[in-house]
Design an enzyme around this catalytic site. Structure first.
Site, PDB file in Angstrom:
ATOM      1  N   ALA A  44       0.927  -1.278  -0.043  1.00  0.00           N
ATOM      2  CA  ALA A  44      -0.331   0.320  -0.147  1.00  0.00           C
ATOM      3  C   ALA A  44       1.399   1.173   0.022  1.00  0.00           C
ATOM      4  O   ALA A  44       2.489   0.908   0.628  1.00  0.00           O
ATOM      5  CB  ALA A  44      -0.623   0.453   0.868  1.00  0.00           C
ATOM      6  N   GLU A 102       4.037  -5.659   7.093  1.00  0.00           N
ATOM      7  CA  GLU A 102       3.543  -4.485   8.087  1.00  0.00           C
ATOM      8  C   GLU A 102       4.061  -4.710   9.344  1.00  0.00           C
ATOM      9  O   GLU A 102       4.489  -3.425   9.440  1.00  0.00           O
ATOM     10  CB  GLU A 102       1.985  -4.992   8.092  1.00  0.00           C
ATOM     11  CG  GLU A 102       1.638  -4.770   6.465  1.00  0.00           C
ATOM     12  CD  GLU A 102       1.533  -5.502   5.952  1.00  0.00           C
ATOM     13  OE1 GLU A 102       2.321  -6.738   5.712  1.00  0.00           O
ATOM     14  OE2 GLU A 102       1.042  -5.882   4.424  1.00  0.00           O
ATOM     15  N   GLU A 131      -1.013  -9.217  -0.752  1.00  0.00           N
ATOM     16  CA  GLU A 131      -2.450  -9.179  -0.435  1.00  0.00           C
ATOM     17  C   GLU A 131      -3.400  -9.454  -1.897  1.00  0.00           C
ATOM     18  O   GLU A 131      -3.533 -10.281  -2.229  1.00  0.00           O
ATOM     19  CB  GLU A 131      -2.944  -8.148  -0.114  1.00  0.00           C
ATOM     20  CG  GLU A 131      -2.714  -8.450   2.163  1.00  0.00           C
ATOM     21  CD  GLU A 131      -2.805  -7.352   2.552  1.00  0.00           C
ATOM     22  OE1 GLU A 131      -2.363  -5.969   2.283  1.00  0.00           O
ATOM     23  OE2 GLU A 131      -3.507  -7.923   3.900  1.00  0.00           O
ATOM     24  N   GLY A 161       0.172  -5.283   0.920  1.00  0.00           N
ATOM     25  CA  GLY A 161      -0.522  -5.050   0.088  1.00  0.00           C
ATOM     26  C   GLY A 161      -0.778  -5.443  -1.406  1.00  0.00           C
ATOM     27  O   GLY A 161      -1.129  -6.056  -2.070  1.00  0.00           O
TER      28      GLY A 161
END
Ligand code: CO8
Length: 257
Positions: free
Chosen positions: A65, A133, A113, A110
């Site tokens: 992200a 993360e 993911e 992300g």
């Protein structure tokens, strides 16, 4: 919508979607999620497309992200940004056609993911995987805590989530996080070959495989078997795909779906 980050190339019945923000290692921002939602809608409206492939431009698939966009969010905005990504990646699972991640480089946070929201993953020998993360004082927010353990088992998932270790393609293959690994020069050709192979199969059957396998995963075994029997039956009957495929086999011909 005008696409700035996503590039779409159609190759026969295959849609190749390339995430193209290499200056930020394709980090996922709000614009990306809006574009991916629009892309899914666009491809859902193209019945000639049988398989979708997602890859990244440059040295990353997606490096996570967008940390620059996230840094100043408050708690509510953090949760909203999490739900935005969760919904987009869920919409890939809900597409009728198969979605393949072709992981060309870093698939972190992300990015991993996103790859896990696809139906399966093929990777370059140069790809790197991780959920970093915790290095940022965060946890995954796009369903990584949920999908990783379902894909690779609880202990390998917790190991990756807790250590933030970056693993290579060989380890990813060993734990079942990716299904195939290729040298970087042939990754896209081999991925398109896999996609075209799937596209040559019974199109309704391929869609039902995705629907029944994915829905059944969260059901009681008997309920899943019931779903299978109903959908198995739906392929039979005059002129239906099962009849075409079985008759072609018996006549030693290629099926014309
Ligand atoms: N976000 C924003 N920018 C990024 C990101 C990112 N995730 N990753 C890389 N970039 C940028 C860098 O800042 C750099 O920009 P600039 O050139 O302007 O300085 C550019 O991309 C190139 O990166 P590097 O110079 O760092 O390239 P290296 O080859 O040296 O390193 C790495 C590559 C190892 C991938 C490194 O860039 C890195 O560690 N990136 C961050 C990886 C990471 O921590 N990802 C997880 C992010 S958190 C996340 O994904 C949570 C998802 C759930 C969110 C839930 C919503 C709230």
């Amino acid at each position: 919508m005008d696409f700035e980050i996503l590039k779409l190339q159609i190759n026969e019945s295959i849609a190749l979607v390339t995430i193209s923000r290499p200056q930020a290692l394709n980090a996922l921002n709000t614009r990306f999620f809006n574009e991916m939602d629009a892309m899914v809608e666009k491809i859902n409206g193209m019945p000639e497309i049988k398989v979708m492939v997602i890859t990244g431009e440059g040295k990353a698939f997606v490096a996570g992200a967008d940390i620059a966009e996230m840094v100043n969010k408050n708690q509510q905005e953090g949760s909203e940004f999490s739900r935005l990504g969760q919904n987009t990646f869920r919409s890939l699972e809900l597409m009728e056609i198969p979605v393949i991640a072709a992981i060309n480089g870093f698939a972190l946070g992300g990015g991993l993911e996103l790859a896990m929201g696809c139906d399966f993953r093929v990777a370059s020998t140069k790809a790197k995987f991780g959920q970093p993360e915790v290095n940022l004082g965060l946890i995954p927010g796009y369903a990584g805590t949920q999908r990783l353990s379902r894909l690779v088992g609880m202990a390998d998932a917790l190991y990756l989530l807790m250590t933030a270790e970056m693993i290579g393609a060989e380890d990813a293959l060993r734990i079942g996080l990716v299904q195939k690994v290729f040298e970087p020069e042939i990754l896209m050709d081999e991925t398109i070959k896999i996609a075209k192979n799937i596209a040559s199969k019974g199109p309704k059957a391929v869609k039902l495989i995705k629907k029944v396998t994915r829905s059944g995963y969260h059901m009681e075994f008997e309920q899943g078997c019931d779903l299978e029997a109903t959908n198995f039956g739906s392929l039979f009957g005059k002129g239906n795909e099962g009849e075409i495929g079985m008759k072609a086999f018996l006549n030693k011909e290629r099926p014309k779906w």
